[in-house]
Motif scaffolding. Structure first.
Motif, PDB file in Angstrom:
ATOM      1  N   SER A  92      49.544  51.676 -23.213  1.00 48.58           N
ATOM      2  CA  SER A  92      49.871  50.271 -22.970  1.00 48.58           C
ATOM      3  C   SER A  92      51.268  50.105 -22.375  1.00 48.58           C
ATOM      4  CB  SER A  92      49.750  49.455 -24.264  1.00 48.58           C
ATOM      5  OG  SER A  92      50.642  49.940 -25.250  1.00 48.58           O
ATOM      6  N   PHE A  95      51.003  50.874 -18.631  1.00 46.20           N
ATOM      7  CA  PHE A  95      50.340  49.788 -17.917  1.00 46.20           C
ATOM      8  C   PHE A  95      51.237  48.547 -17.840  1.00 46.20           C
ATOM      9  CE2 PHE A  95      46.079  51.735 -19.292  1.00 46.20           C
ATOM     10  CZ  PHE A  95      45.963  52.413 -18.093  1.00 46.20           C
ATOM     11  N   THR A  96      52.002  48.278 -18.905  1.00 48.15           N
ATOM     12  CA  THR A  96      52.921  47.143 -18.893  1.00 48.15           C
ATOM     13  C   THR A  96      53.982  47.335 -17.822  1.00 48.15           C
ATOM     14  OG1 THR A  96      52.575  46.656 -21.239  1.00 48.15           O
ATOM     15  CG2 THR A  96      54.617  45.855 -20.248  1.00 48.15           C
ATOM     16  N   ALA A  99      52.448  46.789 -14.481  1.00 45.70           N
ATOM     17  CA  ALA A  99      52.120  45.381 -14.262  1.00 45.70           C
ATOM     18  C   ALA A  99      53.351  44.494 -14.118  1.00 45.70           C
ATOM     19  CB  ALA A  99      51.266  44.866 -15.419  1.00 45.70           C
ATOM     20  N   ILE A 246      47.920  43.157 -22.331  1.00 50.45           N
ATOM     21  CA  ILE A 246      47.708  44.609 -22.304  1.00 50.45           C
ATOM     22  C   ILE A 246      47.749  45.189 -23.713  1.00 50.45           C
ATOM     23  CG2 ILE A 246      48.751  46.795 -21.560  1.00 50.45           C
ATOM     24  CD1 ILE A 246      49.542  45.309 -18.950  1.00 50.45           C
ATOM     25  N   ILE A 250      44.368  47.157 -24.920  1.00 55.02           N
ATOM     26  CA  ILE A 250      44.454  48.621 -24.889  1.00 55.02           C
ATOM     27  C   ILE A 250      44.593  49.118 -26.321  1.00 55.02           C
ATOM     28  CG2 ILE A 250      45.698  50.616 -23.985  1.00 55.02           C
ATOM     29  CD1 ILE A 250      44.347  48.915 -21.831  1.00 55.02           C
ATOM     30  N   LEU A 282      41.140  52.571 -20.082  1.00 57.24           N
ATOM     31  CA  LEU A 282      42.044  53.137 -19.073  1.00 57.24           C
ATOM     32  C   LEU A 282      41.698  52.593 -17.686  1.00 57.24           C
ATOM     33  CD1 LEU A 282      42.255  56.866 -20.230  1.00 57.24           C
ATOM     34  CD2 LEU A 282      43.818  54.978 -20.741  1.00 57.24           C
ATOM     35  N   GLY A 285      42.657  48.810 -17.834  1.00 63.32           N
ATOM     36  CA  GLY A 285      44.110  48.667 -17.882  1.00 63.32           C
ATOM     37  C   GLY A 285      44.755  48.983 -16.549  1.00 63.32           C
ATOM     38  N   ALA A 286      44.300  50.065 -15.906  1.00 61.10           N
ATOM     39  CA  ALA A 286      44.854  50.434 -14.599  1.00 61.10           C
ATOM     40  C   ALA A 286      44.534  49.374 -13.551  1.00 61.10           C
ATOM     41  CB  ALA A 286      44.302  51.789 -14.168  1.00 61.10           C
ATOM     42  N   ALA A 289      46.614  46.082 -14.317  1.00 62.37           N
ATOM     43  CA  ALA A 289      48.045  46.338 -14.107  1.00 62.37           C
ATOM     44  C   ALA A 289      48.355  46.456 -12.619  1.00 62.37           C
ATOM     45  CB  ALA A 289      48.459  47.612 -14.848  1.00 62.37           C
ATOM     46  N   THR A 290      47.497  47.127 -11.875  1.00 63.29           N
ATOM     47  CA  THR A 290      47.691  47.252 -10.425  1.00 63.29           C
ATOM     48  C   THR A 290      47.586  45.891  -9.750  1.00 63.29           C
ATOM     49  OG1 THR A 290      46.763  49.496 -10.465  1.00 63.29           O
ATOM     50  CG2 THR A 290      46.835  48.369  -8.332  1.00 63.29           C
TER      51      THR A 290
END
Length: 300
Positions: A92, A95-96, A99, A246, A250, A282, A285-286, A289-290
């Motif tokens: 997480s 990803f944070t 993001a 997130i 996550i 995953l 999250g990816a 975040a992207t």
């Protein structure tokens, strides 16, 4: 075939391995454990409250609602409750950062939930699991002792946490050198383990993927959405909203896998939910975040 008659192909060595991986992950978290992370939560009570409430109350409530509406097999339902009771996943923070969220808040929330998971995960699992008749009756039928799980998870999580804290205090220079490597290795090893588990048991996952995908997708989407809009309701800034989303979406389902194989004899429905969550969160999250990285500016 009834999904709970499925027993995934895991021997005792595999159980020892997942336990060792959980311990290694907790050791890596302890190397990053700082008093200021907890002070950060106290100094910033509003986003801390929103993040913790979203993770420990909203996600489990949403999970129970999903179970009530969709009515999945009790084994799958109990796996969903177990995932909802697990602490935030160790990805997480990454990803944070990707993001453009509030990394300090993310680290603080992950640290808090991980450090207290030895108490909060078993208690949360049995509390939420006993609120719905279907999961309550199923828990009774498999005769699992809450006390035994509490003791085991305490040993599984607390011992490596204490060792990591002592290591950090005794060897600060070495800790600074190795902590990132330890965390990266733990993520890679866990990824290989989950992918290996899926590959070894692919015939079972292929048979039930239509059930697993829908349940995990809806639950994960609910966690991400509730986290974001609950933070928006409290008028938190955009970077805090992304962070809370997130942290809520996550979850450390690897701990759930360890509990399933230690106490539920690799029960098919529960194990497959935890394993598929480990892959799906995953991907989700990816992706989110992207998206946020490309569409929102970095806030101070």
């Amino acid at each position: 075939m009834d999904i709970n008659s499925v027993r995934l192909n895991f021997n005792k060595d595999s159980v020892y391995l997942i336990n060792a991986l959980i311990g290694f992950i907790m050791f890596g978290i302890a190397l990053e454990l700082k008093l200021q992370d907890f002070k950060h939560l106290l100094r910033n009570p509003k986003p801390a409250f929103v993040g913790l409430f979203s993770q420990y109350v909203l996600l489990p409530l949403a999970t129970l609602l999903i179970i009530w509406v969709i009515k999945p097999h009790p084994g799958l339902a109990l796996g969903m409750v177990l995932v909802a009771a697990c602490p935030g996943g160790n990805m997480s923070n990454f990803f944070t950062h990707l993001a453009k969220g509030n990394l300090a808040l993310s680290v603080s929330l992950t640290t808090f939930s991980s450090a207290l998971a030895f108490i909060l995960t078993p208690l949360g699992f049995f509390f939420w699991g006993n609120l719905l008749p279907v999961t309550r009756e199923y828990l009774k039928s498999i005769s699992v002792s809450p006390y035994e799980i509490l003791v085991s998870v305490t040993l599984l999580l607390l011992i490596p946490l204490v060792i990591g804290i002592l290591f950090q205090k005794l060897f600060p220079k070495l800790t600074h050198t190795v902590k990132q490597a330890v965390q990266r290795i733990s993520v890679l090893l866990l990824g290989f383990f989950i992918i290996g588990a899926l590959a070894t048991n692919w015939k079972f996952f292929k048979e039930y993927i239509h059930l697993l995908f829908g349940l995990v997708f809806v639950m994960n989407l609910a966690g991400l959405s509730l986290g974001y809009y609950f933070a928006k309701l409290f008028r938190l800034p955009q970077n805090d909203r992304k962070t809370v989303a997130i942290e809520t979406g996550i979850q450390n389902s690897s701990l759930g896998l360890a509990i399933v194989f230690n106490f539920f004899d690799g029960l098919g429905g529960m194990a497959m939910i935890c394993a598929w969550w480990g892959i799906w969160h995953l991907i989700a999250g990816a992706a989110i975040a992207t998206y946020w990285n490309k569409t929102t500016p970095l806030e101070s």
